[in-house]
Every structure is written in structure tokens, then in C-alpha cells.
Design a protein around this motif. Structure first.
Motif, PDB file in Angstrom:
ATOM      1  N   TRP A 211       0.727  -1.316   0.014  1.00 27.60           N
ATOM      2  CA  TRP A 211      -0.070   0.131  -0.142  1.00 27.60           C
ATOM      3  C   TRP A 211       0.967   1.209  -0.091  1.00 27.60           C
ATOM      4  N   PHE A 212       1.929   1.250   0.860  1.00 28.90           N
ATOM      5  CA  PHE A 212       2.759   2.362   1.048  1.00 28.90           C
ATOM      6  C   PHE A 212       3.454   2.534  -0.503  1.00 28.90           C
ATOM      7  N   PHE A 213       4.047   1.649  -1.013  1.00 26.99           N
ATOM      8  CA  PHE A 213       4.731   1.492  -2.282  1.00 26.99           C
ATOM      9  C   PHE A 213       3.709   2.193  -3.266  1.00 26.99           C
ATOM     10  N   LEU A 214       2.742   1.762  -3.472  1.00 27.76           N
ATOM     11  CA  LEU A 214       1.812   2.120  -4.432  1.00 27.76           C
ATOM     12  C   LEU A 214       1.361   3.540  -4.329  1.00 27.76           C
ATOM     13  N   ASP A 215       1.148   4.042  -3.060  1.00 21.40           N
ATOM     14  CA  ASP A 215       0.598   5.245  -2.952  1.00 21.40           C
ATOM     15  C   ASP A 215       1.623   6.466  -2.761  1.00 21.40           C
ATOM     16  N   ARG A 216       2.779   5.880  -2.210  1.00 29.58           N
ATOM     17  CA  ARG A 216       3.677   7.037  -1.838  1.00 29.58           C
ATOM     18  C   ARG A 216       5.023   7.071  -3.091  1.00 29.58           C
ATOM     19  N   SER A 217       5.246   5.898  -3.422  1.00 29.85           N
ATOM     20  CA  SER A 217       6.515   6.141  -4.483  1.00 29.85           C
ATOM     21  C   SER A 217       6.402   6.468  -5.589  1.00 29.85           C
ATOM     22  N   TRP A 218       7.259   7.061  -6.377  1.00 24.81           N
ATOM     23  CA  TRP A 218       7.170   7.400  -7.840  1.00 24.81           C
ATOM     24  C   TRP A 218       6.586   6.448  -8.713  1.00 24.81           C
ATOM     25  N   THR A 219       7.262   5.091  -8.570  1.00 24.33           N
ATOM     26  CA  THR A 219       6.880   4.010  -9.314  1.00 24.33           C
ATOM     27  C   THR A 219       5.538   3.533  -8.936  1.00 24.33           C
ATOM     28  N   GLY A 220       5.291   3.340  -7.776  1.00 28.48           N
ATOM     29  CA  GLY A 220       4.037   2.823  -7.449  1.00 28.48           C
ATOM     30  C   GLY A 220       2.985   3.752  -8.011  1.00 28.48           C
ATOM     31  N   ARG A 221       3.116   5.181  -8.047  1.00 30.71           N
ATOM     32  CA  ARG A 221       2.166   5.985  -8.789  1.00 30.71           C
ATOM     33  C   ARG A 221       2.002   5.918 -10.421  1.00 30.71           C
ATOM     34  N   ALA A 222       3.217   5.630 -10.922  1.00 33.50           N
ATOM     35  CA  ALA A 222       3.087   5.394 -12.190  1.00 33.50           C
ATOM     36  C   ALA A 222       2.346   4.191 -12.509  1.00 33.50           C
ATOM     37  N   ILE A 223       2.657   3.107 -11.772  1.00 33.76           N
ATOM     38  CA  ILE A 223       1.899   1.811 -11.908  1.00 33.76           C
ATOM     39  C   ILE A 223       0.100   2.218 -11.903  1.00 33.76           C
ATOM     40  N   ARG A 224      -0.002   2.854 -10.770  1.00 33.14           N
ATOM     41  CA  ARG A 224      -1.607   3.303 -10.928  1.00 33.14           C
ATOM     42  C   ARG A 224      -1.765   4.221 -12.130  1.00 33.14           C
ATOM     43  N   ALA A 225      -0.876   5.039 -12.472  1.00 33.82           N
ATOM     44  CA  ALA A 225      -1.325   5.802 -13.393  1.00 33.82           C
ATOM     45  C   ALA A 225      -1.479   5.213 -14.759  1.00 33.82           C
ATOM     46  N   VAL A 226      -0.516   4.265 -15.213  1.00 31.40           N
ATOM     47  CA  VAL A 226      -0.815   3.459 -16.190  1.00 31.40           C
ATOM     48  C   VAL A 226      -1.927   2.498 -16.199  1.00 31.40           C
ATOM     49  N   ALA A 227      -2.424   1.968 -14.929  1.00 29.08           N
ATOM     50  CA  ALA A 227      -3.560   1.271 -15.076  1.00 29.08           C
ATOM     51  C   ALA A 227      -4.723   2.237 -15.245  1.00 29.08           C
ATOM     52  N   GLN A 228      -4.706   3.392 -15.126  1.00 31.92           N
ATOM     53  CA  GLN A 228      -5.855   4.100 -15.296  1.00 31.92           C
ATOM     54  C   GLN A 228      -6.112   4.661 -16.744  1.00 31.92           C
ATOM     55  N   ASP A 229      -4.778   5.082 -17.243  1.00 29.45           N
ATOM     56  CA  ASP A 229      -4.695   5.513 -18.657  1.00 29.45           C
ATOM     57  C   ASP A 229      -3.266   5.299 -19.198  1.00 29.45           C
ATOM     58  N   PRO A 230      -3.099   4.353 -20.005  1.00 27.03           N
ATOM     59  CA  PRO A 230      -1.556   4.301 -20.481  1.00 27.03           C
ATOM     60  C   PRO A 230      -1.289   5.358 -21.264  1.00 27.03           C
ATOM     61  N   MET A 231      -1.909   5.944 -22.191  1.00 22.28           N
ATOM     62  CA  MET A 231      -1.597   7.068 -23.132  1.00 22.28           C
ATOM     63  C   MET A 231      -1.142   8.255 -22.533  1.00 22.28           C
ATOM     64  N   ALA A 232      -2.052   8.605 -21.289  1.00 23.14           N
ATOM     65  CA  ALA A 232      -1.806   9.827 -20.689  1.00 23.14           C
ATOM     66  C   ALA A 232      -0.586   9.629 -19.860  1.00 23.14           C
ATOM     67  N   SER A 233      -0.284   8.531 -19.329  1.00 23.25           N
ATOM     68  CA  SER A 233       0.884   8.309 -18.673  1.00 23.25           C
ATOM     69  C   SER A 233       2.209   8.456 -19.545  1.00 23.25           C
ATOM     70  N   ALA A 234       1.952   7.816 -20.689  1.00 23.38           N
ATOM     71  CA  ALA A 234       3.095   7.844 -21.529  1.00 23.38           C
ATOM     72  C   ALA A 234       3.413   9.327 -21.631  1.00 23.38           C
ATOM     73  N   LEU A 235       2.308  10.139 -21.971  1.00 21.48           N
ATOM     74  CA  LEU A 235       2.582  11.646 -22.312  1.00 21.48           C
ATOM     75  C   LEU A 235       3.325  12.301 -21.343  1.00 21.48           C
ATOM     76  N   VAL A 236       2.950  12.023 -20.127  1.00 22.59           N
ATOM     77  CA  VAL A 236       3.603  12.439 -19.085  1.00 22.59           C
ATOM     78  C   VAL A 236       4.933  12.034 -18.719  1.00 22.59           C
ATOM     79  N   GLY A 237       5.352  11.034 -19.486  1.00 21.68           N
ATOM     80  CA  GLY A 237       6.727  10.703 -19.297  1.00 21.68           C
ATOM     81  C   GLY A 237       6.969   9.233 -18.604  1.00 21.68           C
ATOM     82  N   VAL A 238       5.801   8.581 -18.503  1.00 20.35           N
ATOM     83  CA  VAL A 238       6.039   7.129 -17.747  1.00 20.35           C
ATOM     84  C   VAL A 238       6.575   6.080 -18.730  1.00 20.35           C
TER      85      VAL A 238
END
Lengths: 283, 342
Positions: free
Chosen positions: A153-180
Motif C-alpha cells: 500500500w505504501f509503495f503504490l501510494d507514495r513511491s514514484w514507481t507505485g504512482r506510475a503503476i497506478r497511472a498506467v492502470a488508469q490511462d496508459p496513453m496519458a501516462s506515456a505523455l507525462v513521461g512514464v
């Protein structure tokens, strides 16, 4: 009755961690990984060898399981799964089923068909609390599962990578656009998913023996947990795990041991039919 | 019908004729004929699966349920009541059709992964029941069919060739059914469901009814195959007849490797995979336990990655071939994931 409830919760907490991995993979990659239970088996073997040759307690060996299976998972995702991410579900189903058969039999070739178990000093010990017997291996496995869940939970919520994972889950295109780096993130998410399951496999080693076919015993259990909690929901998987654990140990009071799984299957089909989005929404 | 006589169909007819003549050219009791019979039986099973898996794209991972129901029904009717398996096989088919209808109610709304999971669980339920309800099913030790010599009225023969021809006839019937379904009105409705279920519903297709019909027919044929399998092998047990990888996955895999939703696909897939497995078993099973199954799994992975539309894609005139060529020409280099994420 209360005894069964306690046992069920302790077992179910570990089921939760095991199924969280599966749910994470679906949530992020959109792929139902039928081979997931095979990574549980790999995790158990890693822990067994760590115990046998390094003298590590499975509870510590589980960290090793986590790391090694994470690596295996990352490679599997980048070389195989990645290529069917945009394919129709049928292709994904059969790729992972093929993987299931291949991994199970590779294990049979490498490890042999014999059942292996560990012996640890606390294996038959336990604590008595107000007339209830709390088995030590169940309790420790549960505690490890809780710790890992908190870490996840801590990892997904706080770390950059964890946020990237959640971002990609929501919208891969948008995450790619912001540099993931979405491809790398998919690989990490898959690795993390199978590693969680492998960790769960390692911590139950003190009370479950490992063999190449152990995955088959967990496939339906895992999917029941995930479907109960809602496919793709990490928090739901934890709750689903505890529900399944309790159902399993409660049904053992009523039905003979062979029919325990039957209960699970019936619940599974019923949940799929009535609430395929899971019993717990959101999360 | 005449105007549909395409080169592919002629080839298929020629294949059936050649297959019917095969027992005259090889040892009628030999191993080769057994393998050929098994390949044709699996072709018939894959074709049955293809009716619902290929035409409607409802990927079932639980067809072993119907296969096992067929085998158990006819065998138990024969062992307990002396009813000929010829009658028993239709009882099995009826029971499987009923089970398919029953299963359709909770699963008809499910798509893709969910449907695969539900069908998988259904087959597992039957496996557990067959294992634990020993007073009726004989439990985990399985059922043996006594050897009776040649008694055609009891579905018992001494020669492999007799079974071989029965299996071939079954395959021809299933293929015929598949073609009639695919070409008939129901075929168009099924394809409409496959392409876009909501759109089909809006266009007035009773999607539930169409899928129900397809799964009932598919299940009934699968059960017939189950009876024939039981009679042909003389022995089966719950874990082998309700097996996930041994039956359910293999049926689907043959159809997929051959070409999903095509008439020739299951036949090509079975003729390719079953002998391959036989060879793998003969040469590899002595090397290490599990190696041949490992190869089986690896082939499945490779088949999906190399040519998801199956071997039929290499037949230029087929629909699969046209689609595969269309796949090869990407529309835009980076197609966004519209389906994957969520």
C-alpha cells in the motif's frame, strides 16, 4: 465455531496477499493471468531451497522468493505477455494457459514429483487465548502477509514507481505523455504481481507441502478471491481473501474435506453470475 | 449448396475419402491407426468446441465437463443397467445439453475472461463431484469397460478400424453441423454476437437465445465424443476425463492452432498436434517426466505469438488467411490500447 473463524481469518489473510498479485496484474495490464498460481509454486520452491541449503526460515526465505520471482516475472512479461497486451482475450487466455502448462511441467522436470516440506521449530506450536488455539505457523504467515500488504500500500501510494503503476492502470496513453515508460511499468507491475503471490506461497510453506502441481490447488481459490473482491481491485482482494478463508474453514465443519473446494466453486460461479464486478466496489 | 463448393471444401471431401480408406493401407490393429483415430476424435471434439468458441467467440475452458458427462452417462448406464452405449451416448448428449443450458443462465452475460473462468470452474465442480461421489461414479479409481470382443450392438469391437470409422463418421457429422450452423441464419447471428454483442442486440438478435442454442449443440456433440472416447479407450477416471489441460484446453488449443471459427481449422489442428504429441511422448517421456507436457505448453505459447489466427491463415483463400494479411498491414504504427487498459 469461533475456532474455525479465527483459523479462517488467519488463512484468508495469506490468500489475500496471494490473490492481490493476480488482481494487480489484471488491474494494470488488463490480462487475466491463468499461469499466476505457478508463480506461487516457484515462490514455494525458492523458499524450500533457501531453507534446505541456506538454513533460512521460510518467513525470511519469502523475501528471497519475492526478489527471484519478481525477476522471473519481469522477464516473462517483457518477452511474452507484452506481445498479447492488445490481442483479443482469447489469445491472452491461451498464452497464459500455455505458460501454466509449461511452467508446471518444467518444475516437474527440474524438481521431480515428490512432495517437499520444511520443518521449523514452531510448526506444531501455538498460543491459547480464551479457549481458542492459535496455530503459530498460521499466525506468523498472517503477520507476514499483513506486513507485506502494508508495504504494498505504501509503495503504490507514495513511491514514484507505485504512482506510475497506478497511472498506467488508469490511462496508459496519458501516462506515456507525462513521461512514464509504460512498457517498463507493465513489466514492473507484472513482476510485482507474481512476486506478491510467490511471497504468499513462501510464508505458507510451514503448513503446506510443495509439489509441482500445487498451483492447480490454488488456481480456483485465487480466482474466487479476486472475483469476490472485484477483478483489478487490490484492497478488494484482501477482503475477498479473508472471506474465502473463513468460508473454507467454516465449510470444513459441515462438509467432508473433499467437498470443501466444491463450496468454493459454487460461490465462485454464483458471484460471477450475480456480481461480476465484485462484492466490494471501488478501491 | 452447389455454388458453395469452393476448393477448400473439395479438399476437405477428399480428405474424408482418404481418411476412410486409411485402414485398408495400414495394420488394422496397429498403433498407427489408434493414433489416427485419436487425432480424428480430437478433431471432432475441437470442432464441437468451435461451434461456441469459434463462431460466437465464447472461449470456454470447461468443455471437459460435457465430455466427461458423455463418458460417465453411457458407461454407467451400461455397467449398472446393461443399456447399450449406443443409447447411452444420446442420454449423455441430452444430459450435457441440459447442463449447458443450466450453465448458460448464470454465464450468458459474461464475456471473455469471465466466461472462461466460469466454465473452468464448472468443469472443476464436476471433477470434484466425480471424485467424491464414489457410490455412483466409482470415485477416483475411475471406470473400466469390460472387454467383450466384437459386439456391435454394445459398441464393442475387436478391431481398431471399427472404432476408427465410427469416429470418422462422428467427425463428418460434427463438421456438417458446424457448416450448416455457420452458413445458416444462426451463423450470421453468432458472428454478429462475436463482432459486437450490444450492436447485435440492438439490431434485434436475441443474443441469449443464439448463444444458448450454440452452446447446447456444442455440448451435445462434445458428450457424444466423450462416449466414443470411453468405448475406445476402455478406461477413464475423473482426473483424466475432466482434465483442464488434457481435455478442455486441448480442445480449444486444437481449434486455435488450426484456425478459430473455420471449418478446416480443427481438423488441421488435430492432424498437426495429436501426432506431434504422440511423437513427443514416445521420444521424450523416457527422457524426463513432464517434458512432453512442457513441449505441449510451449507450442501453445508459440502458436499464439507466431500466428494467432492459426494454421488456416496459411491457406490463402480462407477467411483466416485474409484476416492475417490484414493484420500484417498495421493501420498506424502505434495503436493506442483501447481494450487493454481499464
Amino acid at each position: 465455531m469461533v475456532q474455525a473463524l479465527v483459523d479462517g481469518v488467519l488463512l484468508g489473510g495469506v490468500y489475500g496477499v496471494i490473490a492481490t498479485g493476480l488482481s494487480l496484474v489484471f488491474g494494470v495490464l488488463g490480462v487475466v493471468n491463468f499461469a499466476h498460481a505457478e508463480f506461487l509454486m516457484l515462490g514455494m520452491y525458492v523458499a524450500w531451497f533457501a531453507w534446505r541449503y541456506l538454513g533460512l526460515d521460510p518467513l525470511l526465505g519469502s523475501v528471497l522468493s519475492f526478489i527471484i520471482v519478481f525477476g522471473v516475472g519481469y522477464v516473462v512479461q517483457r518477452t511474452l505477455i507484452e506481445r498479447v497486451l492488445k490481442a483479443p482475450p482469447a489469445a491472452q487466455v491461451f498464452l497464459t494457459v500455455g505458460l501454466l502448462i509449461a511452467i508446471e511441467n518444467a518444475a516437474l522436470m527440474v524438481f521431480g514429483s515428490e512432495f517437499r516440506s520444511v520443518s521449523v521449530p514452531y510448526q506444531v506450536e501455538g498460543y491459547r487465548l480464551a479457549g481458542i488455539f492459535i496455530s503459530a505457523p498460521y499466525l506468523y504467515a498472517f503477520a507476514a502477509a499483513v506486513i507485506l500488504s502494508a508495504a504494498l500500500w505504501f509503495f503504490l501510494d507514495r513511491s514514484w514507481t507505485g504512482r506510475a503503476i497506478r497511472a498506467v492502470a488508469q490511462d496508459p496513453m496519458a501516462s506515456a505523455l507525462v513521461g512514464v515508460d509504460t512498457k517498463r511499468t507493465y513489466g514492473l507491475a507484472f513482476g510485482l504481481g507474481v512476486a506478491l503471490t510467490a511471497f504468499g506461497g513462501a510464508v505458507i510453506l510451514p503448513y503446506i507441502t510443495v509439489s509441482p502441481t500445487i498451483g492447480g490447488q490454488f488456481v480456483v481459490l485465487m480466482f474466487t478471491v479476486v472475483v469476490l473482491g472485484g477483478l483489478g481491485s487490490v484492497a478488494g482482494a484482501l477482503v475477498g481473501g479473508i472471506v474465502v478463508g473463513v468460508v473454507q474453514s467454516m465449510s470444513a465443519l459441515v462438509f467432508p474435506i473433499q467437498l470443501q473446494n466444491l463450496c468454493l466453486f459454487v460461490i465462485f460461479i454464483a458471484v460471477l453470475a450475480l456480481r461480476p464486478q465484485g462484492l466490494i466496489k471501488g478501491a | 449448396m452447389r455454388k458453395h463448393l469452393s476448393p477448400g471444401l473439395v479438399l476437405l471431401l477428399l480428405f474424408f475419402v482418404a481418411a476412410a480408406a486409411l485402414p485398408f493401407f495400414v495394420d488394422p490393429r496397429g498403433h498407427l491407426l489408434r493414433v489416427a483415430a485419436m487425432a480424428l476424435l480430437f478433431a471432432a471434439m475441437a470442432q464441437s468446441w468451435n461451434i461456441v468458441g469459434g463462431l460466437a467467440n465464447q472461449v470456454s475452458l470447461g468443455h471437459a465437463a460435457f465430455f466427461g458427462l458423455g463418458a460417465y452417462t453411457s458407461t454407467l448406464l451400461f455397467l449398472r443397467f446393461g443399456i447399450s452405449p449406443w443409447i447411452g451416448m444420446f442420454a449423455g448428449a441430452a444430459l450435457a445439453a441440459f447442463a449447458a443450458a443450466l450453465l448458460s443462465f448464470p454465464t450468458f452475460r459474461l464475456k471473455g475472461h469471465y466466461f472462461a473462468l466460469a466454465t473452468l470452474a464448472f468443469a472443476e465442480v464436476l471433477r470434484v463431484i466425480a471424485n467424491s461421489w464414489a457410490s455412483v461414479t466409482g470415485g477416483p479409481v475411475g471406470l473400466s469397460i469390460p472387454f467383450l470382443g466384437t459386439k456391435p450392438e454394445l459398441f464393442a469391437f475387436r478391431a481398431v478400424s471399427s472404432y476408427y470409422w465410427i469416429i470418422l463418421a462422428l467427425l463428418v457429422i460434427v463438421c456438417l453441423a458446424f457448416r450448416l450452423l455457420a452458413r445458416g441464419a444462426i451463423g450470421y447471428r453468432l458472428r454478429a454476437v462475436r463482432e459486437n454483442e450490444n450492436a447485435a442486440e440492438v439490431a434485434g438478435v436475441d443474443t441469449f437465445r443464439v448463444k444458448l442454442t450454440a452452446s447446447i449443440i456444442s455440448a451435445a456433440f462434445t458428450a457424444l465424443c466423450g462416449t466414443v472416447f470411453a468405448q475406445f479407450t476402455f478406461f477413464f477416471d475423473p482426473d483424466s476425463i475432466f482434465a483442464l489441460s488434457g481435455i478442455s484446453v486441448r480442445m480449444a488449443m486444437i481449434a486455435i492452432v488450426g484456425g478459430l471459427g473455420t471449418l478446416g481449422g480443427p481438423i488441421i489442428g488435430a492432424l498437426f498436434l495429436i501426432p506431434l504429441e504422440e511423437v513427443a511422448n514416445a521420444y521424450l517421456s523416457s527422457a524426463a517426466a513432464g517434458l512432453s507436457q512442457f513441449v505441449f505448453g510451449a507450442i501453445l505459447v508459440a502458436a499464439i505469438l507466431i500466428q494467432p489466427r492459426g494454421l488456416m491463415a496459411y491457406w490463402p483463400k480462407s477467411k483466416a488467411g485474409r484476416l492475417a494479411r490484414k493484420d500484417a498491414k498495421p493501420v498506424t504504427p502505434a495503436t493506442p490500447a483501447t481494450e487493454g487498459g481499464r
